[in-house]
Design a protein around this motif. Structure first.
Motif, short mmCIF file in Angstrom:
data_model
loop_
_atom_site.label_atom_id
_atom_site.label_comp_id
_atom_site.label_asym_id
_atom_site.label_seq_id
_atom_site.Cartn_x
_atom_site.Cartn_y
_atom_site.Cartn_z
N LEU A 16 0.82 -1.22 0.00
CA LEU A 16 0.00 0.00 0.00
C LEU A 16 0.85 1.27 0.00
CD1 LEU A 16 -2.83 1.15 -0.04
CD2 LEU A 16 -2.82 1.06 2.46
N PRO A 17 1.87 1.39 0.87
CA PRO A 17 2.70 2.60 0.80
C PRO A 17 3.44 2.74 -0.53
CG PRO A 17 3.09 1.44 2.86
CD PRO A 17 2.21 0.56 2.02
N ILE A 18 3.90 1.63 -1.09
CA ILE A 18 4.62 1.70 -2.37
C ILE A 18 3.68 2.15 -3.48
CG2 ILE A 18 5.72 0.29 -4.15
CD1 ILE A 18 7.01 -1.31 -1.84
N ILE A 19 2.47 1.59 -3.51
CA ILE A 19 1.49 1.99 -4.53
C ILE A 19 1.11 3.45 -4.35
CG2 ILE A 19 -0.88 1.63 -5.33
CD1 ILE A 19 -0.43 -1.39 -4.72
N THR A 20 0.90 3.87 -3.11
CA THR A 20 0.52 5.25 -2.82
C THR A 20 1.63 6.22 -3.23
OG1 THR A 20 -0.79 4.49 -0.95
CG2 THR A 20 -0.25 6.83 -1.00
N LEU A 21 2.87 5.91 -2.88
CA LEU A 21 3.99 6.78 -3.25
C LEU A 21 4.18 6.82 -4.77
CD1 LEU A 21 6.60 5.99 -0.45
CD2 LEU A 21 5.32 8.12 -0.81
N SER A 22 4.00 5.70 -5.43
CA SER A 22 4.12 5.67 -6.90
C SER A 22 3.05 6.55 -7.54
CB SER A 22 3.98 4.24 -7.42
OG SER A 22 5.01 3.43 -6.93
N TYR A 27 1.52 11.64 -10.12
CA TYR A 27 0.68 12.84 -10.05
C TYR A 27 1.55 14.10 -10.04
CZ TYR A 27 -2.50 16.32 -8.12
OH TYR A 27 -3.23 17.45 -7.90
N VAL A 28 2.58 14.10 -9.20
CA VAL A 28 3.46 15.28 -9.08
C VAL A 28 4.19 15.54 -10.40
CG1 VAL A 28 5.58 16.10 -7.96
CG2 VAL A 28 3.74 15.13 -6.59
N ARG A 29 4.55 14.48 -11.11
CA ARG A 29 5.26 14.64 -12.38
C ARG A 29 4.33 15.11 -13.49
NH1 ARG A 29 7.38 12.81 -16.88
NH2 ARG A 29 9.47 12.19 -17.24
N LEU A 30 3.08 14.63 -13.51
CA LEU A 30 2.16 14.97 -14.59
C LEU A 30 1.40 16.28 -14.37
CD1 LEU A 30 0.60 11.52 -15.51
CD2 LEU A 30 2.48 12.72 -16.63
N LEU A 50 -7.47 11.21 -18.91
CA LEU A 50 -6.19 10.64 -18.53
C LEU A 50 -5.31 10.40 -19.76
CD1 LEU A 50 -7.43 7.98 -15.96
CD2 LEU A 50 -6.33 10.17 -15.46
N ILE A 51 -5.93 10.07 -20.88
CA ILE A 51 -5.21 9.66 -22.09
C ILE A 51 -5.51 10.64 -23.21
CG2 ILE A 51 -4.89 7.78 -23.72
CD1 ILE A 51 -6.30 5.98 -21.63
N SER A 94 -5.21 16.11 -21.94
CA SER A 94 -4.93 14.88 -21.19
C SER A 94 -3.91 15.16 -20.09
CB SER A 94 -4.40 13.79 -22.11
OG SER A 94 -3.09 14.10 -22.51
N TRP A 95 -3.84 14.26 -19.13
CA TRP A 95 -2.89 14.40 -18.03
C TRP A 95 -1.46 14.23 -18.49
CZ3 TRP A 95 -2.97 15.93 -13.03
CH2 TRP A 95 -4.21 16.29 -12.53
N THR A 96 -1.24 13.75 -19.69
CA THR A 96 0.12 13.63 -20.20
C THR A 96 0.63 14.94 -20.79
OG1 THR A 96 -0.74 12.85 -22.32
CG2 THR A 96 -0.12 11.17 -20.69
N GLY A 97 -0.21 15.99 -20.76
CA GLY A 97 0.19 17.30 -21.24
C GLY A 97 -0.12 17.54 -22.70
N ARG A 98 -0.88 16.69 -23.29
CA ARG A 98 -1.23 16.83 -24.71
C ARG A 98 -2.56 17.57 -24.83
NH1 ARG A 98 0.30 12.66 -28.80
NH2 ARG A 98 0.55 13.97 -30.62
#
Length: 200
Positions: A16-22, A27-30, A50-51, A94-98
């Protein structure tokens, strides 16, 4: 009372912490890409997903109501989508910046297509079409002018009328010769190789 701790329960403690941090990292990057894309279209009305419909994932992903409009949205919805948003211009971000802008105003489309200085053609989007070499779609600037001069005599009303008539004649001939015009509802035509039909 003793509790048995297994390796599976230890992994679940960390999962759970690994999935949450990922997810947080993604989110922070996108987020900056998404904000920049929203700003690029001045937050004009339209889809937020999203896409991007013009990405590899966008081509293969079916429409998911409320999440992704689908690559085929312009063909499926036609002008209804513009009526829904109440504008002749709608956007897709989209969340990818397109960001994509869809237009339903013929005059505006003509002005944009005629102004390569402010609206340059994104030739990098068309590289896959260079399979047979440079062409009108994949070229820009002087290369486009050269391609246009080579093919301009073909793209006129008389040439397109001839093409339409010949295409209709070929289709009618195929329907009659192969007996396809006698098919009943639900019957299928199976052709192992399309070249058998097209290169007669």
């Amino acid at each position: 009372m003793w509790t048995l701790i297994t390796s599976a329960s230890i992994y679940s403690l960390y999962a759970l912490p690994i999935i949450t941090l990922s997810a947080l990292g993604i989110y922070v990057r996108l987020l900056p890409l998404y904000k920049r894309a929203i700003k690029r279209v001045a937050n004009h009305v339209g889809f937020r997903s999203l896409i991007s419909p013009f990405s590899g994932a966008g081509f293969g992903t079916p429409r998911i109501r409320g999440i992704y409009q689908g690559f085929d949205m312009p063909w499926r919805e036609k002008h209804k989508v513009f009526e829904k948003w109440g504008s002749d211009v709608i956007t897709s971000v989209s969340w990818t910046g397109r960001s994509v802008i869809y237009l339903a105003d013929a005059d505006l489309i003509q002005r944009i297509n005629g102004n390569a200085r402010f609206f340059p053609k994104p030739v990098e989007e068309y590289t896959v079409l260079n399979f047979f070499g440079p062409n009108l779609v994949t070229a820009a600037g002087k290369a486009w002018r050269r391609q246009f001069n080579v093919s301009k005599d073909v793209f006129n009303s008389a040439g397109m009328g001839f093409l339409w008539t010949e295409t209709r004649n070929i289709f009618d001939s195929m329907m009659t010769t192969n007996g396809w015009n006698n098919l009943r509802a639900g019957e299928e035509i199976v052709t192992p190789h399309v070249v058998d039909i097209t290169l007669r």
